[in-house]
Design a protein around this motif. Structure first.
Motif, short mmCIF file in Angstrom:
data_model
loop_
_atom_site.label_atom_id
_atom_site.label_comp_id
_atom_site.label_asym_id
_atom_site.label_seq_id
_atom_site.Cartn_x
_atom_site.Cartn_y
_atom_site.Cartn_z
N GLY A 187 -39.75 -14.72 -43.47
CA GLY A 187 -39.08 -15.37 -42.19
C GLY A 187 -37.74 -14.37 -41.89
O GLY A 187 -37.44 -14.16 -40.71
N TYR A 188 -37.28 -14.32 -43.22
CA TYR A 188 -35.71 -13.35 -42.78
C TYR A 188 -36.13 -11.94 -42.24
O TYR A 188 -35.41 -11.57 -41.41
N LEU A 189 -37.20 -11.39 -42.89
CA LEU A 189 -37.46 -10.03 -42.44
C LEU A 189 -37.80 -10.19 -40.84
O LEU A 189 -37.45 -9.13 -40.24
N LEU A 190 -38.69 -11.17 -40.57
CA LEU A 190 -38.91 -11.38 -39.08
C LEU A 190 -37.73 -11.42 -38.22
O LEU A 190 -37.61 -11.05 -37.06
N LEU A 191 -36.99 -12.18 -38.49
CA LEU A 191 -35.54 -12.51 -37.98
C LEU A 191 -34.77 -11.07 -37.84
O LEU A 191 -34.35 -11.00 -36.70
N LEU A 192 -34.89 -10.25 -39.13
CA LEU A 192 -34.20 -9.27 -38.72
C LEU A 192 -34.87 -8.11 -37.75
O LEU A 192 -34.24 -7.42 -37.11
N THR A 193 -36.27 -8.03 -37.66
CA THR A 193 -36.69 -7.28 -36.77
C THR A 193 -37.07 -7.76 -35.28
O THR A 193 -37.00 -7.17 -34.44
N PHE A 194 -37.44 -8.98 -35.44
CA PHE A 194 -37.97 -9.67 -34.06
C PHE A 194 -36.80 -10.55 -33.40
O PHE A 194 -36.79 -11.01 -32.15
N GLY A 195 -35.69 -10.39 -34.23
CA GLY A 195 -34.54 -11.25 -33.51
C GLY A 195 -33.99 -10.49 -32.46
O GLY A 195 -34.39 -9.42 -32.26
N THR A 196 -33.24 -11.44 -31.57
CA THR A 196 -32.71 -10.53 -30.32
C THR A 196 -31.99 -9.42 -30.85
O THR A 196 -31.82 -8.35 -29.90
N ARG A 197 -31.35 -9.28 -31.76
CA ARG A 197 -30.57 -8.16 -32.15
C ARG A 197 -31.22 -7.23 -33.07
O ARG A 197 -30.82 -6.11 -33.37
N LYS A 200 -54.00 -22.65 -42.44
CA LYS A 200 -52.72 -21.88 -43.11
C LYS A 200 -51.62 -21.95 -42.23
O LYS A 200 -50.33 -22.43 -42.16
N ALA A 201 -51.94 -21.76 -40.98
CA ALA A 201 -50.70 -21.80 -39.94
C ALA A 201 -50.41 -23.36 -39.60
O ALA A 201 -49.02 -23.22 -39.55
N MET A 202 -51.30 -24.22 -39.78
CA MET A 202 -50.64 -25.65 -39.45
C MET A 202 -49.71 -25.76 -40.67
O MET A 202 -48.86 -26.67 -40.52
N GLY A 203 -49.88 -25.46 -41.78
CA GLY A 203 -49.23 -25.69 -42.93
C GLY A 203 -47.99 -24.74 -42.96
O GLY A 203 -47.12 -25.25 -44.07
N GLU A 204 -47.57 -23.79 -42.52
CA GLU A 204 -46.65 -22.91 -42.61
C GLU A 204 -45.22 -23.51 -42.41
O GLU A 204 -45.07 -24.34 -41.82
N PHE A 205 -44.44 -23.24 -43.47
CA PHE A 205 -43.17 -23.99 -43.48
C PHE A 205 -42.00 -22.78 -43.64
O PHE A 205 -40.80 -22.61 -42.82
N GLY A 206 -42.01 -22.16 -44.67
CA GLY A 206 -40.86 -21.28 -45.16
C GLY A 206 -40.45 -20.35 -44.07
O GLY A 206 -39.27 -20.22 -43.64
N ALA A 207 -41.37 -19.16 -43.69
CA ALA A 207 -41.04 -18.44 -42.68
C ALA A 207 -40.60 -19.02 -41.25
O ALA A 207 -39.95 -18.43 -40.59
N THR A 208 -41.47 -20.03 -41.03
CA THR A 208 -41.35 -20.75 -39.81
C THR A 208 -39.72 -21.24 -39.66
O THR A 208 -38.96 -20.87 -38.71
N ILE A 209 -39.33 -22.14 -40.61
CA ILE A 209 -38.09 -22.64 -40.59
C ILE A 209 -36.77 -21.48 -40.65
O ILE A 209 -35.97 -21.63 -39.82
N THR A 210 -37.15 -20.51 -41.32
CA THR A 210 -36.20 -19.52 -41.45
C THR A 210 -36.29 -18.80 -40.03
O THR A 210 -34.84 -18.23 -39.54
N PHE A 211 -37.26 -18.37 -39.45
CA PHE A 211 -37.37 -17.38 -38.22
C PHE A 211 -36.92 -18.32 -37.06
O PHE A 211 -36.08 -17.97 -36.08
N VAL A 212 -37.27 -19.38 -36.86
CA VAL A 212 -37.27 -20.20 -35.56
C VAL A 212 -36.49 -21.61 -35.68
O VAL A 212 -36.49 -22.36 -34.84
N SER A 213 -36.05 -21.65 -36.97
CA SER A 213 -35.43 -23.14 -37.26
C SER A 213 -36.17 -24.43 -36.85
O SER A 213 -37.55 -24.09 -36.90
#
Lengths: 230, 374
Positions: A64-74, A159-172
């Motif tokens: 999730g954090y890596l996603l935020l780093l690459t796909f975040g607006t910055r 799996k997508a229905m149950g995704e938690f960690g990456a989701t909450i990190t990336f999109v809150s």
């Protein structure tokens, strides 16, 4: 739907939407990657295999954090996409991206196994009859792996229905915008007196997961029979 | 149309180095296991890319290392009949048949589908799936699928090897019809002498990745120097005409003026057939034999004597009917004083009739079950 509060209902609806799009978009790519891994030999095959499996072995928070780093607006990619009006961070689309990436290895594994089960001799026969690589795949390989593809897709959906960690990190965890089933359950558990909401969502999770599993079994069985020509 | 093949390829434990031509009709790649037959067919099909060589049909080049040209299999216009059929399990018989045609160029000459379905007798099973077919039915569908792709070249890799004798007898006539009716070359892999005798127009004998003999079927099969499967499988092939049917259950054949008696065959008088005479079914006598039960005695001249590693020897005898092979012991060669040019009599214990064309009655043998004619 008066037995669900608007917040509960929107979490369920959002999760279904996120999982649907995550599965739909990753499926073609997963079939392609699985085919490459199953049928071709090339330099860096192990590297590709490793990258595909990375989300399975990394802590989801890291993904999730890596996603935020690459796909975040910055981030490098997020910044580019923002200029054409596509934003992932803190949007439901971002939740779909995170869910798709987390489910990707499972999908690839299921499809790769079914491709490896297809007799390459049939593909050779198809080629001698005039089918190019693309048509060999479209007319022989794909129909024969369809049960595996369905199984992989449904596995990925669950799996997508149950995704938690990456989701909450990336999109809150914004109610009505990025709050999915699991993050909603988590939020309700943080609030005193909201256990009933949490339990209702837990029941819904179980029902959706079980139905997906049964559905995939039924479809895969039917397809397997048809593929075997009976 | 003629297929020309020149191939060279080194495997870790095997060297392939062959060159031959396959004219119209059936060219049989004949050899034991490990002789390189399947490798050659796969190279011609483009399923394997050899280190060097050239493959062309007339002047259409499929593969030429000198020009760095290599067509992928799907552009080679093949009809490949595999040993295991390889029908697509998710398609019906009808869809399997349509498969090759779908990819054939739009301007290709359209083989008449109805005619092929009728010739192969697969009309009643068109709607079925391969999983429900017998081995023989699968192979007939596989032949039809290959033909309907409108091929420039037909390849068959031991298409009968997975079938029992009854099924073999069921499929062989279809290849005979192909040989006689289709103008494209047919490259046919076999390790069975009786199949070769029955089908081959041309034989390419292979041993350890090299061509040990190449020429018309009768010539190669009658040459004791070229016995890809060893002396035990040696045998001669004669062309004969059905001359008479006798009341005692025998039929009389005319082979170049000489007469052969065989158990009754179901062919009309005047019909041309092939007769295979295994070398081990021929014994030799210096004098015209008397008081023997054998019915077929052909006088001839010894053309060649080849001693084997063991106690045996293969003798070629030129007779009125054609060249015969006899397998006898070296002790007998010495005892009878057999030398090149010596006169002798070939006594044939068994005549295996390989009927040609259709309507053949397989109870009469078909080479898989030799008839006894004592």
């Amino acid at each position: 739907m008066d037995w669900l509060s608007p917040q509960e209902w929107s979490a369920v609806a959002l999760s279904l939407r996120v999982s649907f799009w995550a599965t739909l978009f990753s499926l073609p790519l997963a079939i392609f990657v699985a085919h490459v891994l199953a049928r071709r030999e090339f330099l860096g095959k192990q590297l590709l295999n490793g990258i595909v499996h990375l989300p399975l072995i990394l802590p989801p928070v890291v993904t999730g954090y890596l996603l935020l780093l690459t796909f975040g607006t910055r981030g490098p990619i997020g910044g580019l996409l923002e200029q054409v009006g596509i934003v992932f961070a803190f949007r439901w689309e971002g939740a779909a991206l995170a869910a798709g990436i987390m489910a990707f290895p499972l999908m690839v594994r299921a499809i790769r196994l079914s491709i490896e089960a297809v007799d390459p001799k049939l593909e050779q026969a198809s080629a001698t009859l005039g089918a190019s690589r693309f048509w060999v795949f479209a007319t022989v390989t794909l129909p024969l792996i369809l049960p595996g593809v369905i199984a992989g897709a449904i596995l990925a959906f669950a799996k997508a229905m149950g995704e938690f960690g990456a989701t909450i990190t990336f999109v809150s965890n914004i109610p009505g915008q990025t709050q999915t089933l699991p993050t909603a359950i988590y939020a309700f558990l943080q609030v005193p007196g909201a256990e009933n909401s949490a339990i209702r969502l837990v029941v819904i999770s179980i029902v959706i997961a079980m139905s997906a599993l049964i559905l995939s079994e039924v479809i895969a069985k039917r397809l397997a029979l048809r593929v075997a020509g009976r | 149309m003629t297929l020309s093949v020149t191939l060279r390829h080194s495997f870790p434990d095997f060297e392939l180095d062959v060159s031959f031509q396959a004219p119209a009709g059936v060219t049989v790649l004949f050899g034991g296991s490990g002789s390189g037959k399947t490798t050659i067919v796969n190279a011609v099909a483009g399923l394997l890319r050899p280190q060097s060589g050239r493959v062309c049909i007339d002047d259409w080049e499929l593969f030429d290392t000198a020009q760095n040209r290599w067509l992928p299999p799907h552009r080679r216009r093949l009809g490949y009949v595999f040993q295991e059929g390889r029908l697509f399990p998710h398609l019906t018989v009808s869809q399997n048949l349509a498969y090759g045609r779908w990819f054939a160029p739009k301007n290709a000459k359209r083989e008449n589908r109805g005619r092929i379905v009728e010739m192969l007798g697969i009309g009643p099973i068109l709607k079925r799936y391969p999983a429900t077919l017998s081995g023989g039915e699968k192979q007939r569908v596989a032949i039809g699928r290959a033909l309907l792709a409108d091929p420039k070249l037909i390849l068959a890799d031991e298409p009968l090897a997975a079938l029992d004798d009854t099924r073999k007898a069921e499929i062989l006539p279809y290849f005979e019809r192909l040989r006689d009716e289709v103008s494209v070359p047919i490259l046919y892999v076999s390790h069975s002498a009786s199949e070769v005798a029955r089908l081959a127009t041309t034989v390419v004998a292979l041993q350890d990745g090299r061509v040990s003999g190449h020429g018309p079927a009768a010539e190669i099969l009658g040459d004791p120097m070229i016995t890809p499967l060893g002396a035990r499988a040696a045998g001669a092939m004669l062309e004969a005409t059905v001359f008479a049917h006798h009341a005692d259950g025998l039929s009389e054949l005319d082979a170049g003026g000489a007469r052969l008696l065989v158990p009754r065959i179901q062919h009309d008088l005047g019909k041309k057939i092939r007769v295979r005479i295994a070398a081990q079914d021929v014994i030799l006598s210096r004098n015209a034999p008397k008081g023997l039960s054998a019915l077929n005695v052909l006088p001839g001249t010894i053309a060649m004597i080849r001693a084997g590693d063991g106690p045996g020897a293969i003798i070629s005898i030129d007779t009125q009917a054609g060249r015969l092979l006899a397998r006898i012991t070296q002790r007998s060669v010495a005892a009878l004083g057999l030398t090149n040019g010596a006169q002798c009599h070939a006594i044939i214990k068994t005549v295996a009739v390989a009927p040609e064309g259709l309507g053949a009655d397989f109870s009469a043998g078909a080479g898989t079950q030799p008839d006894q004619a004592y």
